[in-house]
Write a protein that holds these residues in place. Structure first.
Motif, PDB file in Angstrom:
ATOM      1  N   GLU A   1     -45.814  20.695  48.058  1.00 45.65           N
ATOM      2  CA  GLU A   1     -44.903  22.049  48.478  1.00 45.65           C
ATOM      3  C   GLU A   1     -43.360  21.824  49.434  1.00 45.65           C
ATOM      4  O   GLU A   1     -42.831  22.152  49.491  1.00 45.65           O
ATOM      5  N   GLY A   2     -43.294  20.570  50.260  1.00 43.94           N
ATOM      6  CA  GLY A   2     -41.948  19.725  50.352  1.00 43.94           C
ATOM      7  C   GLY A   2     -42.231  19.587  51.632  1.00 43.94           C
ATOM      8  O   GLY A   2     -41.302  20.151  52.969  1.00 43.94           O
ATOM      9  N   TYR A   3     -43.795  20.024  52.653  1.00 47.29           N
ATOM     10  CA  TYR A   3     -43.253  20.611  54.361  1.00 47.29           C
ATOM     11  C   TYR A   3     -43.635  18.618  54.881  1.00 47.29           C
ATOM     12  O   TYR A   3     -44.511  18.205  53.910  1.00 47.29           O
ATOM     13  N   ASP A   4     -43.596  19.021  56.193  1.00 49.38           N
ATOM     14  CA  ASP A   4     -44.048  17.798  56.927  1.00 49.38           C
ATOM     15  C   ASP A   4     -44.950  18.463  57.517  1.00 49.38           C
ATOM     16  O   ASP A   4     -45.046  19.355  58.663  1.00 49.38           O
ATOM     17  N   ILE A   5     -46.259  17.298  57.853  1.00 49.52           N
ATOM     18  CA  ILE A   5     -47.232  18.240  58.212  1.00 49.52           C
ATOM     19  C   ILE A   5     -48.090  16.961  59.090  1.00 49.52           C
ATOM     20  O   ILE A   5     -48.244  16.140  58.542  1.00 49.52           O
ATOM     21  N   THR A   6     -48.348  17.239  60.194  1.00 46.65           N
ATOM     22  CA  THR A   6     -49.250  16.952  60.855  1.00 46.65           C
ATOM     23  C   THR A   6     -50.390  18.013  61.377  1.00 46.65           C
ATOM     24  O   THR A   6     -50.938  18.952  60.473  1.00 46.65           O
ATOM     25  N   TYR A   7     -52.038  16.483  61.687  1.00 47.18           N
ATOM     26  CA  TYR A   7     -53.118  17.320  61.653  1.00 47.18           C
ATOM     27  C   TYR A   7     -53.789  17.087  63.405  1.00 47.18           C
ATOM     28  O   TYR A   7     -53.321  15.649  64.033  1.00 47.18           O
ATOM     29  N   ALA A   8     -54.275  18.436  63.590  1.00 54.57           N
ATOM     30  CA  ALA A   8     -55.062  18.042  64.991  1.00 54.57           C
ATOM     31  C   ALA A   8     -56.437  18.013  64.733  1.00 54.57           C
ATOM     32  O   ALA A   8     -56.871  19.536  63.604  1.00 54.57           O
ATOM     33  N   ASN A   9     -57.174  17.901  65.677  1.00 54.39           N
ATOM     34  CA  ASN A   9     -58.815  18.071  65.394  1.00 54.39           C
ATOM     35  C   ASN A   9     -59.263  19.343  66.536  1.00 54.39           C
ATOM     36  O   ASN A   9     -60.379  20.240  66.453  1.00 54.39           O
ATOM     37  N   ASP A  10     -58.676  19.597  67.626  1.00 58.39           N
ATOM     38  CA  ASP A  10     -58.782  21.394  68.425  1.00 58.39           C
ATOM     39  C   ASP A  10     -57.354  21.452  68.959  1.00 58.39           C
ATOM     40  O   ASP A  10     -56.226  21.041  68.696  1.00 58.39           O
ATOM     41  N   GLY A  11     -57.466  22.800  69.204  1.00 61.17           N
ATOM     42  CA  GLY A  11     -56.786  23.610  70.527  1.00 61.17           C
ATOM     43  C   GLY A  11     -56.002  22.613  71.661  1.00 61.17           C
ATOM     44  O   GLY A  11     -55.057  22.756  71.957  1.00 61.17           O
ATOM     45  N   ILE A  12     -56.681  21.529  71.972  1.00 53.74           N
ATOM     46  CA  ILE A  12     -56.253  20.356  72.848  1.00 53.74           C
ATOM     47  C   ILE A  12     -55.090  19.469  72.247  1.00 53.74           C
ATOM     48  O   ILE A  12     -54.201  20.084  72.980  1.00 53.74           O
ATOM     49  N   GLU A  13     -55.895  19.357  71.552  1.00 53.41           N
ATOM     50  CA  GLU A  13     -54.833  18.209  70.362  1.00 53.41           C
ATOM     51  C   GLU A  13     -53.647  18.760  69.603  1.00 53.41           C
ATOM     52  O   GLU A  13     -52.646  18.483  69.819  1.00 53.41           O
ATOM     53  N   ALA A  14     -53.640  20.056  69.479  1.00 56.61           N
ATOM     54  CA  ALA A  14     -52.286  21.356  69.138  1.00 56.61           C
ATOM     55  C   ALA A  14     -51.443  20.663  69.795  1.00 56.61           C
ATOM     56  O   ALA A  14     -50.038  20.752  69.919  1.00 56.61           O
ATOM     57  N   LEU A  15     -52.353  21.209  70.988  1.00 62.25           N
ATOM     58  CA  LEU A  15     -51.480  21.463  72.227  1.00 62.25           C
ATOM     59  C   LEU A  15     -51.295  20.268  73.502  1.00 62.25           C
ATOM     60  O   LEU A  15     -48.822  20.336  72.699  1.00 62.25           O
ATOM     61  N   GLN A  16     -51.303  18.768  72.761  1.00 70.83           N
ATOM     62  CA  GLN A  16     -50.265  17.885  73.205  1.00 70.83           C
ATOM     63  C   GLN A  16     -49.220  17.697  71.933  1.00 70.83           C
ATOM     64  O   GLN A  16     -48.071  16.705  72.187  1.00 70.83           O
ATOM     65  N   ALA A  17     -49.398  18.063  70.458  1.00 71.64           N
ATOM     66  CA  ALA A  17     -49.028  18.025  69.205  1.00 71.64           C
ATOM     67  C   ALA A  17     -47.636  18.467  69.722  1.00 71.64           C
ATOM     68  O   ALA A  17     -46.196  17.885  68.868  1.00 71.64           O
ATOM     69  N   VAL A  18     -47.755  19.449  69.626  1.00 71.59           N
ATOM     70  CA  VAL A  18     -46.034  20.495  69.935  1.00 71.59           C
ATOM     71  C   VAL A  18     -45.225  20.548  71.393  1.00 71.59           C
ATOM     72  O   VAL A  18     -44.382  20.526  71.255  1.00 71.59           O
ATOM     73  N   GLY A  19     -45.836  19.352  71.828  1.00 69.36           N
ATOM     74  CA  GLY A  19     -44.942  18.988  73.099  1.00 69.36           C
ATOM     75  C   GLY A  19     -44.433  17.656  72.939  1.00 69.36           C
ATOM     76  O   GLY A  19     -43.597  17.183  73.239  1.00 69.36           O
ATOM     77  N   LYS A  20     -44.878  17.313  71.396  1.00 70.63           N
ATOM     78  CA  LYS A  20     -43.916  16.213  70.580  1.00 70.63           C
ATOM     79  C   LYS A  20     -43.342  15.837  69.810  1.00 70.63           C
ATOM     80  O   LYS A  20     -42.197  15.630  69.709  1.00 70.63           O
TER      81      LYS A  20
END
Length: 330
Positions: A28-47
């Motif tokens: 679909e042409g997306y750049d996808i990142t994966y996280a396993n829970d809410g804490i990892e998600a918050l860490q990902a959006v900080g980077k």
């Protein structure tokens, strides 16, 4: 310049669900990142910057509702659309998801066509909103630039040309399209500090005295002070350009006498394109130079007034700069 892929963050504590989403969206042409829970998600959006988040509800450590609540409480992430993925289809759960800031719900097991359609729809809505905001922002930026120029009686389309030249130079230098756009918009405000300069000096029809020149030179500092308190990237760039567009590569410029790469690349770009346009423009105290004389002067000032690399880019792509000049003649 390659178009940036929309970036998605997919958050789920079940590996098989992540694998399924990965397969469904692989082409679909997306750049996808994966996280396993809410804490990892918050860490990902900080980077990294994301255009959308697909967020499971029931997860260990931090569930999707709390993760979404925290995302919406922060300035840098509050506008990212969140689509909840859940196996629970009860009204209370769905309502809670919307209450904490979600934009949509997808019930598991995920249906491929539904997943793709909803992602596409919400991305299109997000980008449409951003374009509206961006256009408004551009209008404000150019208006501010013209405010600085209106008090000078003979600058015409100087603001527009300098902005276009700066955007072109930024791209030639290797900046991506987003940063080049920031440079372009910020360059439009390079002389905003002139609002603080007395009319008698700003529009004097002859050369300035040493005392008057000292006052005029302060427009760089005024411009910096106008924008330096903002945390917005465009206004931060505008503060830098306003402050440094009269610095020179050899250290003989003002206001701080910066030298070489001590001058921010934004300032070095603005210095060259501002002079290119100013020399070719008639002012109250001078006639416009010929294109031949301007071209020769800029080449001569390589390593003196201007960054040699930027001069080389200017020379190699001179025709592109002339095209902008012809399109935006006064």
């Amino acid at each position: 310049m390659k178009k940036r892929k929309p970036s998605l963050l997919v958050v789920d504590d079940t590996k098989t669900n992540l694998i399924l989403v990965e397969k469904l969206l692989a082409n679909e042409g997306y750049d996808i990142t994966y996280a396993n829970d809410g804490i990892e998600a918050l860490q990902a959006v900080g980077k990294k910057r994301f255009d959308m988040i697909l967020l499971d509800v029931m997860m260990p450590r931090m569930d999707g509702f709390e993760a979404c609540r925290r995302l919406k409480s922060k300035e840098q992430t509050k506008d990212i659309p969140v689509i909840f993925l859940t196996a629970v289809a009860d009204i209370d759960g769905i309502s809670k998801g919307f209450d904490v800031g979600g934009v949509d719900y997808i019930i598991k097991p995920v249906k491929p066509r539904e997943l793709k359609a909803r992602i596409k729809t919400h991305l299109e809505l997000k980008f449409l909103r951003e374009r509206d905001v961006e256009q408004t922002q551009k209008d404000i930026v150019y208006t501010l630039g013209f405010v600085g120029e209106l008090r000078s009686k003979d600058t015409g389309k100087h603001v527009e040309r300098v902005a276009e030249y700066a955007g072109l130079m930024a791209r030639l230098y290797g900046m991506d399209s987003e940063e080049a756009e920031v440079v372009k918009l910020a360059a439009a405000m390079h002389d905003i500090g002139k609002v603080a300069i007395p009319d008698g000096i700003l529009n004097k029809p002859s050369q300035l005295s040493d005392e008057e020149r000292a006052v005029m030179n302060k427009h760089t500092q005024w411009g910096y002070h106008i924008f330096s308190r903002s945390k917005k990237p465009i206004l931060q760039a505008a503060a830098t350009i306003a402050y440094e567009h009269h610095e020179k590569w050899d250290g003989s410029g003002y206001p701080r006498g910066l030298k070489g790469e001590q001058i921010h690349i934004y300032g070095r770009i603005a210095a060259l394109v501002d002079v290119f346009d100013a020399l070719g423009t008639k002012r109250s105290y001078k006639e416009a130079w010929s294109l031949e004389d301007i071209y020769a002067a800029i080449r001569t000032e390589s390593g003196k007034h201007f960054d040699p690399k930027l001069v080389d880019l200017f020379v190699d792509h001179y025709g592109d700069f002339l095209s902008i000049r012809e399109r935006l003649l006064d």
